[in-house]
Design a protein around this motif. Sequence first.
Motif, PDB file in Angstrom:
ATOM      1  N   LYS A   4      32.687  32.763  38.272  1.00 54.45           N
ATOM      2  CA  LYS A   4      33.823  33.659  38.424  1.00 54.45           C
ATOM      3  C   LYS A   4      34.472  33.483  39.794  1.00 54.45           C
ATOM      4  CE  LYS A   4      32.132  37.088  35.166  1.00 54.45           C
ATOM      5  NZ  LYS A   4      31.831  38.506  34.911  1.00 54.45           N
ATOM      6  N   ALA A   6      37.895  35.131  42.004  1.00 51.29           N
ATOM      7  CA  ALA A   6      38.878  36.213  42.028  1.00 51.29           C
ATOM      8  C   ALA A   6      40.267  35.677  42.373  1.00 51.29           C
ATOM      9  CB  ALA A   6      38.466  37.272  43.037  1.00 51.29           C
ATOM     10  N   GLU A  11      39.936  42.198  41.863  1.00 51.40           N
ATOM     11  CA  GLU A  11      38.956  41.378  41.153  1.00 51.40           C
ATOM     12  C   GLU A  11      37.747  41.086  42.028  1.00 51.40           C
ATOM     13  OE1 GLU A  11      41.548  38.894  37.850  1.00 51.40           O
ATOM     14  OE2 GLU A  11      40.821  37.845  39.640  1.00 51.40           O
ATOM     15  N   GLN A  14      35.588  44.052  41.652  1.00 55.09           N
ATOM     16  CA  GLN A  14      35.022  44.052  40.294  1.00 55.09           C
ATOM     17  C   GLN A  14      33.846  43.073  40.194  1.00 55.09           C
ATOM     18  OE1 GLN A  14      37.829  42.992  37.160  1.00 55.09           O
ATOM     19  NE2 GLN A  14      36.167  42.182  35.914  1.00 55.09           N
TER      20      GLN A  14
END
Length: 271
Positions: A4, A6, A11, A14
């Motif tokens: 992942k 951002a 984000e 998160q």
Amino acid sequence: MNMKQATTIEEVIQFLDEIIETSKLEQCAIGLFTTLYREVTLQIKHGIENGLFEDSERMEKIDVIFANRYLKAYYQFKTKEKPSECWEFSFTKGEEYWPIVAQHLLLGINAHVNLDLGIACAQVSTPESIFDLHSDYNKINEILSNLVEGVEKCLVEIWPTLTYILKLSGKIDNFFIDFSMKTARDGAWKYATEFVLLPENQREASIQERDIKVTKIARLVSNPGYFVSSIFKLIRLFEKGTVAQKIIELGKVEYLPTTKTIITPECVLQS
């Protein structure tokens, strides 16, 4: 497990939340630094929203690039790929029993500030523009210093005997208050001003060289000598709660003005 990355500061928060929750479930101390880092990111977000920085758009861009270096290292480690040496060392210690909470925090701070921060600043700058960033960069120091007293209060909640043990040893000043976070960030700024001047084909070699230096610091934090290590083991035996409970306790950190720091001399890389 997805790698992942951002694109916004929302984000970032998160994805940090996801790592924190995973760490609680796995009883993994990686979540301790992540919890502190989340609070720093949240305060930067508030600063951006409230006009603290001269260039809010640039500050969010730095924050995202900075965070993505941490996220990439974390997911590389979790998928058995090879992150930078200093992050691999920090994450490996996050799965071990003996490091105390403060050591976990210092190992994360060491890798993220001493390696990642200067790179992130250079990546949003040119040799001509980087010094335009310095004022906003220094405002981050204020945010960090305002978190330190709250962190110390959380640490005392986790190991109530800490103050007594340190006073008994006569070493309290040597452990947590000798150097400020500003000193560590000054080293990162110096690296940023050097890194931004490098041609693209020399940057990876510079990062690897820096990584080696930062990992040496991490090893000192992890093993600061027989006497200090013995005290740390005693502290570890008296730490309260599971790893998940410690993460929750650290998540209660308050944003308070202070001039203290938990950075030790070994965590500061000047050049």
